[in-house]
Design a protein around this motif. Sequence first.
Motif, PDB file in Angstrom:
ATOM      1  N   VAL A 122      -3.714  74.814  38.236  1.00 40.71           N
ATOM      2  CA  VAL A 122      -3.321  74.514  39.613  1.00 40.71           C
ATOM      3  C   VAL A 122      -3.220  75.828  40.382  1.00 40.71           C
ATOM      4  O   VAL A 122      -2.638  76.789  39.892  1.00 40.71           O
ATOM      5  CB  VAL A 122      -1.964  73.778  39.664  1.00 40.71           C
ATOM      6  CG1 VAL A 122      -1.566  73.490  41.103  1.00 40.71           C
ATOM      7  CG2 VAL A 122      -2.031  72.493  38.848  1.00 40.71           C
TER       8      VAL A 122
ATOM      9  N   ARG B 207       3.354  70.755  49.726  1.00 40.52           N
ATOM     10  CA  ARG B 207       3.247  71.618  48.544  1.00 40.52           C
ATOM     11  C   ARG B 207       3.966  72.949  48.781  1.00 40.52           C
ATOM     12  O   ARG B 207       4.726  73.422  47.912  1.00 40.52           O
ATOM     13  CB  ARG B 207       1.762  71.828  48.225  1.00 40.52           C
ATOM     14  CG  ARG B 207       1.448  72.956  47.276  1.00 40.52           C
ATOM     15  CD  ARG B 207       1.941  72.736  45.844  1.00 40.52           C
ATOM     16  NE  ARG B 207       1.936  74.004  45.143  1.00 40.52           N
ATOM     17  CZ  ARG B 207       0.844  74.592  44.636  1.00 40.52           C
ATOM     18  NH1 ARG B 207      -0.342  73.997  44.722  1.00 40.52           N
ATOM     19  NH2 ARG B 207       0.936  75.758  44.035  1.00 40.52           N
TER      20      ARG B 207
ATOM     21  N   PHE C 109     -10.176  79.506  43.008  1.00 37.73           N
ATOM     22  CA  PHE C 109      -9.749  78.193  42.539  1.00 37.73           C
ATOM     23  C   PHE C 109     -10.598  77.060  43.101  1.00 37.73           C
ATOM     24  O   PHE C 109     -10.558  75.946  42.580  1.00 37.73           O
ATOM     25  CB  PHE C 109      -8.276  77.962  42.923  1.00 37.73           C
ATOM     26  CG  PHE C 109      -7.347  78.981  42.344  1.00 37.73           C
ATOM     27  CD1 PHE C 109      -7.022  78.955  41.002  1.00 37.73           C
ATOM     28  CD2 PHE C 109      -6.822  79.996  43.133  1.00 37.73           C
ATOM     29  CE1 PHE C 109      -6.185  79.899  40.447  1.00 37.73           C
ATOM     30  CE2 PHE C 109      -5.973  80.953  42.589  1.00 37.73           C
ATOM     31  CZ  PHE C 109      -5.661  80.904  41.246  1.00 37.73           C
ATOM     32  N   ASP C 110     -11.352  77.336  44.166  1.00 39.65           N
ATOM     33  CA  ASP C 110     -12.110  76.279  44.833  1.00 39.65           C
ATOM     34  C   ASP C 110     -13.293  76.920  45.563  1.00 39.65           C
ATOM     35  O   ASP C 110     -13.108  77.562  46.593  1.00 39.65           O
ATOM     36  CB  ASP C 110     -11.213  75.540  45.836  1.00 39.65           C
ATOM     37  CG  ASP C 110     -11.954  74.434  46.582  1.00 39.65           C
ATOM     38  OD1 ASP C 110     -13.133  74.182  46.279  1.00 39.65           O
ATOM     39  OD2 ASP C 110     -11.341  73.816  47.479  1.00 39.65           O
TER      40      ASP C 110
ATOM     41  N   ASP D  84       7.271  74.407  46.787  1.00 42.42           N
ATOM     42  CA  ASP D  84       7.229  75.702  46.106  1.00 42.42           C
ATOM     43  C   ASP D  84       8.354  76.609  46.589  1.00 42.42           C
ATOM     44  O   ASP D  84       9.030  77.276  45.788  1.00 42.42           O
ATOM     45  CB  ASP D  84       5.881  76.391  46.363  1.00 42.42           C
ATOM     46  CG  ASP D  84       4.726  75.742  45.622  1.00 42.42           C
ATOM     47  OD1 ASP D  84       4.975  74.890  44.745  1.00 42.42           O
ATOM     48  OD2 ASP D  84       3.569  76.095  45.920  1.00 42.42           O
TER      49      ASP D  84
END
Length: 426
Positions: free
Chosen positions: A396, A245, A129-130, A249
Amino acid sequence: MGAIIDKAKAAIDRVDQLGDLAARIFTEVDRDRILRGAAAAEERVAQSATDLPLAGMLVSVKDLYDEAGVTTTAASKLLQGRPAATRDCEIIARIKAAGAVPFGRTTLSEFAYSGVGLNPHYGTPGNVFDPEGIPGGSTSGGSLTVALGLVDIALGTDTGGSVRIPSAINGLYGYKPSRLWMSGEGIHPLAKSFDTAGPLAGDLQTAITAFEVMSGKTVPAQDGKPAPIKIGVPAHAFVNDLDDRVRADFDAVCKKLANAGHQLIEIDLGFLAENAVINKILVAAEAHKIYSRDFKALETCGDPRVLNRMRFADTLSAADLIDAYAKRTDVIAMFSSAIADVDVMIAPTLPMMAPKIAEVEADFDRLNAMMLRNTSYLNLSDACAISIPVPVGDGVAPGALMIAAPHGHDFAVLRAARRIDPLLRG
C-alpha cells in the motif's frame, strides 16, 4: 576497477533496462561522464585521510543545477540551446568533494513550476506505486531515481513543495531546508524569494547527511535522555478538506506520538490559509520577470499550463506586489510567533493521495493547487520542513508527514524527525 565504478555501471545498466520510462525520468544520462565521475570519486576516496560522508553514493541532479560542460535546460525546449555551464555550481562541487558521483540529469515540471510533475516535452513518468499516478513535482524525475533504487540521493529544489510533494508520493524522505542556509549559486531560478535546494533520499540518515554536505552544517546529536517533544498540531489550515485516507493516517500519527509521551498542542494557523494567494502572486511575478521576454517563443515551444501561471502576473499592479511582499513579511513573523511555544509542528504533507495523470491533465488548476496547498503554506512562511513516509501496510502506498519549524530551526526539525520516524515504523 573499483567498487564505485562497478556500482555506477550497474546503475547505468538498470537505466538501460527501463526502456521508454528512462526518457521520462532523465533529460540526460551520459554513460561516459558518469563513469569519469565514478573514477574521480574512487581516487578522491582513496586519497582522503578521513571517511568522506557521501563516499560512493550516486546522486541524480535535477536539471536546474549547473554542471561543468552540461547545458542546464530546466526541462524546457526554450533553454536547450543555451551555452553549457563553465563550472559546477557550489552544491555539485560539495557533493563531489564528499565522495559522491553525479548520476544523470533528471526531468521536472518545466521551469520547476508545478506540484504535480507533468511535462509535455519528456512525458510524465508516473510514480513508483502507480504508473498511471502523478509522480509529484516539480522534482519528478529525481524522486523516481531514488524510489526505483537507481541512486542514493536526488538533488531537488523546493519553491512551493517541489522536494516534499514527490517525496511524499514516492515513499521517500524529502527535506526543504531553511532557504538562506542553502547556496542558490548556479541553480536556475524560478522565484528567488522562495527557491530552496534540498535532497530526496530513501532513508532519513541519508537525507540528513546530504543536507549536511549541501549546507556545510552538522546536525548535533541528542545528548542524554531527551525530553518529550512539544508538537504543534495545526487548526484552520493544513488539516481541512483532507481525503479519508490522509485523515486516518494523520489521526493515527497523532495517536502514536501521544502514546509515546510527546505533548501535542493545538495551534491556530488559519492566517496561512487566509494569505495563501501571496504565494501565487509573488512566484508568478518573479517567474514573469525571468521569462516575460520569451513568452512569444513559449507560446509554441512551452507548456501552456506553465505559461498561463506566469501570465497571471500580467493582472497585477506594482501596488499589488508591494502589498504582497509586505504581507509575506508579516506572515513570516506571525508563523514564528504562533509556534514559539512548541519545538516543531506537524501536518499531512499532502491533503489527498496522488491522483491519476489523466485526472490532473483534465483538471490541472484545481488539482495542482490542491497538491501544493500544505507544502506551500510553509514556503509562504519561509519555514524549513521535512516530509517523511508513514507506512500503512505491505503493498500500500504510504502516507506522508511533514515536520516543520521557522526559518533557521533546521536542527530542531531534523532531531525531531530522528525521534518520530522510528515511531511510525514500529
